[in-house]
Design an enzyme around this catalytic site. Structure first.
Site, PDB file in Angstrom:
ATOM      1  N   THR A  75      37.085  43.539  36.922  1.00  0.00           N
ATOM      2  CA  THR A  75      37.218  44.645  37.882  1.00  0.00           C
ATOM      3  C   THR A  75      37.249  44.111  39.312  1.00  0.00           C
ATOM      4  O   THR A  75      38.110  44.479  40.119  1.00  0.00           O
ATOM      5  CB  THR A  75      36.062  45.655  37.709  1.00  0.00           C
ATOM      6  N   SER A 202      38.020  37.984  32.370  1.00  0.00           N
ATOM      7  CA  SER A 202      36.598  38.268  32.334  1.00  0.00           C
ATOM      8  C   SER A 202      35.931  37.573  31.141  1.00  0.00           C
ATOM      9  O   SER A 202      36.517  37.482  30.070  1.00  0.00           O
ATOM     10  CB  SER A 202      36.420  39.781  32.212  1.00  0.00           C
ATOM     11  N   ALA A 203      34.689  37.116  31.339  1.00  0.00           N
ATOM     12  CA  ALA A 203      33.996  36.373  30.283  1.00  0.00           C
ATOM     13  C   ALA A 203      33.602  37.248  29.096  1.00  0.00           C
ATOM     14  O   ALA A 203      33.699  36.827  27.946  1.00  0.00           O
ATOM     15  CB  ALA A 203      32.743  35.696  30.859  1.00  0.00           C
ATOM     16  N   CYS A 329      37.186  54.768  28.344  1.00  0.00           N
ATOM     17  CA  CYS A 329      36.881  55.320  29.661  1.00  0.00           C
ATOM     18  C   CYS A 329      36.857  56.830  29.640  1.00  0.00           C
ATOM     19  O   CYS A 329      36.083  57.446  30.340  1.00  0.00           O
ATOM     20  CB  CYS A 329      37.904  54.848  30.684  1.00  0.00           C
TER      21      CYS A 329
HETATM   22  C1  LIG Z   1      37.448  45.211  30.323  1.00  0.00           C
HETATM   23  C2  LIG Z   1      38.691  45.206  31.118  1.00  0.00           C
HETATM   24  C3  LIG Z   1      38.648  45.183  32.521  1.00  0.00           C
HETATM   25  C4  LIG Z   1      37.339  45.205  33.288  1.00  0.00           C
HETATM   26  O1  LIG Z   1      36.652  44.000  33.114  1.00  0.00           O
HETATM   27  P1  LIG Z   1      35.138  43.836  33.605  1.00  0.00           P
HETATM   28  O2  LIG Z   1      34.879  42.380  33.503  1.00  0.00           O
HETATM   29  O3  LIG Z   1      34.323  44.633  32.660  1.00  0.00           O
HETATM   30  O4  LIG Z   1      35.063  44.320  35.002  1.00  0.00           O
HETATM   31  C5  LIG Z   1      39.834  45.169  33.195  1.00  0.00           C
HETATM   32  N1  LIG Z   1      41.012  45.153  32.547  1.00  0.00           N
HETATM   33  C6  LIG Z   1      41.102  45.173  31.211  1.00  0.00           C
HETATM   34  C7  LIG Z   1      42.430  45.146  30.559  1.00  0.00           C
HETATM   35  C8  LIG Z   1      39.943  45.204  30.453  1.00  0.00           C
HETATM   36  O5  LIG Z   1      40.033  45.229  29.133  1.00  0.00           O
END
Ligand SMILES: *Cc1c(COP(=O)(O)O)cnc(C)c1O
Length: 399
Positions: A75, A202-203, A329
């Site tokens: 995010t 993201s991890a 969401c």
């Molecule tokens: C989960 C997700 C995000 C957000 O990631 P975070 O690390 O939770 O902020 C953004 N884009 C996609 C496609 C995701 O699946």
């Protein structure tokens, strides 16, 4: 041995790999220094661990480690990529192009720019969730700063033609950002060979810890300018102020190392499980519809609409299986998912959509159990559904 609940919500988040947790622990107990403190041994050790993780993370996407900025997650990376370039290039123009099916992090970043006077084009998608490359070409103008298209969709799993999209942006001289949060670790990705300027991931979507992510920023002859979105320190090349999440970053590095080493075997194993599940379900139930692209989709994604069945009712009837309806969401609200709306399936199928997200720790027994339960519960819910009874009577009442 079957253990409950069964976790099939791996697009929302994933179980941290025990190997990841293990390497993180010393950074809570002993090596708790501030990675930016160059005055003492605690800081040196933390700083060295961060740089080691930066190498592990960059290796997974084949970038240079200097092209990786650590953030608090995808995010934040997405916000930084979109708002940061919009700010830095406002002298060039005020136009951003994105897609209707993006994650909220991208869509809401664009909405916030619209309030500041930027113009945003939201590209539509076909019934599989793919954008039209000609529509993209036509949308780019002299005032376009950035094109932002996600690599793979978190709801329906559709994988965009990222290489072509990146080439179009390169030809037209506009920056290209991709939200690759669902793709990294599941699709072999070499940013050195692609015209991707910015890439967010993201991890915690790849068996790492929550609260840590990265933004890849291509460092070629042309230096990409980004205006920081947080003030307060010089960390991460002045682009992201704030004390680094050292344990998280160390865990992220390990998660990337594991993903790189095990990706090939893991992809085929998970794809087999996913295909087994799909075939098991559709061989026993009629009127089940696949949402998303049949082939160009994430190996761990299965998004199905069970006609005549409300997805919330189905989920509630098998609470021992952790799942999501169409969108994580919008669950809890009556709004149907913006992604299912964009691929334009019928209203009743939007309310019947369930997302199965598989991961590293799922096994065949869990998949067999899930097939069995889904078939049993869908049959039951249809039996008590007036709409189903009417439809079937209509068919069978014919003389
Ligand atoms: C989960 C997700 C995000 C957000 O990631 P975070 O690390 O939770 O902020 C953004 N884009 C996609 C496609 C995701 O699946």
């Amino acid at each position: 041995m079957l253990k409950f609940p069964i976790y099939l919500d791996n697009h929302s988040t994933t179980q941290p790999d025990p190997r990841v947790v293990k390497v993180m622990l010393p950074f809570f107990t002993e090596i708790y220094g501030n990675a930016s403190s160059s005055t003492n041994e605690f800081g040196w050790k933390a700083g060295a661990a961060v740089e080691n993780a930066r190498k592990q993370v960059s290796k997974l996407i084949n970038s240079d480690s200097r092209e990786i900025i650590f953030t608090s997650g995808a995010t934040e990376s997405i916000n930084l990529a979109i708002k940061g370039t919009a700010d830095a290039y406002s002298h060039k123009g005020n136009h951003i192009i994105t897609v209707k099916t993006e994650h909220k992090a991208g869509l809401d970043s664009c909405k916030s720019l619209e309030k500041k006077g930027y113009a945003v084009t939201y590209l539509s998608v076909d019934k599989y969730g793919l954008i039209d490359l000609d529509e993209l070409k036509n949308a780019i103008t002299g005032k376009t700063i950035l094109v932002s298209v996600m690599y793979a969709n978190n709801e329906i799993g559709t994988i965009q033609h990222i290489e072509d999209i990146a080439n179009i942006c390169k030809e037209k001289g506009v920056l290209f950002h991709t939200d690759a949060t669902q793709a990294v670790g599941k699709i072999a990705l070499d940013v050195s060979k692609l015209n991707i300027d910015l890439l967010s991931f993201s991890a915690h979507k790849m068996h790492g810890p929550k609260g840590v992510g990265a933004l890849y920023i291509k460092n070629k002859s042309l230096k990409i300018k980004i205006t920081p979105q947080t003030d307060g320190g010089e960390q991460e090349k002045d682009l992201r102020a704030g004390t680094l999440n050292v344990p998280g970053i160390v865990g992220f590095g390990k998660a990337c190392e594991i993903a790189l080493n095990e990706m090939d075997s893991e992809i085929s194993r998970i794809k087999n499980l996913r295909d087994t599940m799909y075939n098991g379900i559709i061989s026993q139930l009629d009127e089940v519809y696949l949402n998303g692209h049949p082939d160009k989709r994430l190996v761990n994604n299965l998004n199905l609409s069970f006609k005549y069945v409300n997805s919330d009712a189905l989920m509630m009837s098998m609470k021992e299986i952790a799942l999501s309806t169409g969108s994580a969401c919008s669950s809890g609200s009556m709004e149907t998912s913006h992604v299912l709306n964009a691929i334009n399936i019928s209203e009743d199928l939007r309310h019947s959509a369930v997302r199965f997200g598989l991961g590293r720790f799922n096994n065949d027994e869990e998949i067999q159990y899930t097939i069995h339960k889904v078939v049993e519960k869908v049959n039951y819910l249809r039996k008590i559904s007036p709409a189903y009874q009417m439809a079937k009577k209509g068919v069978y009442a014919e003389p």
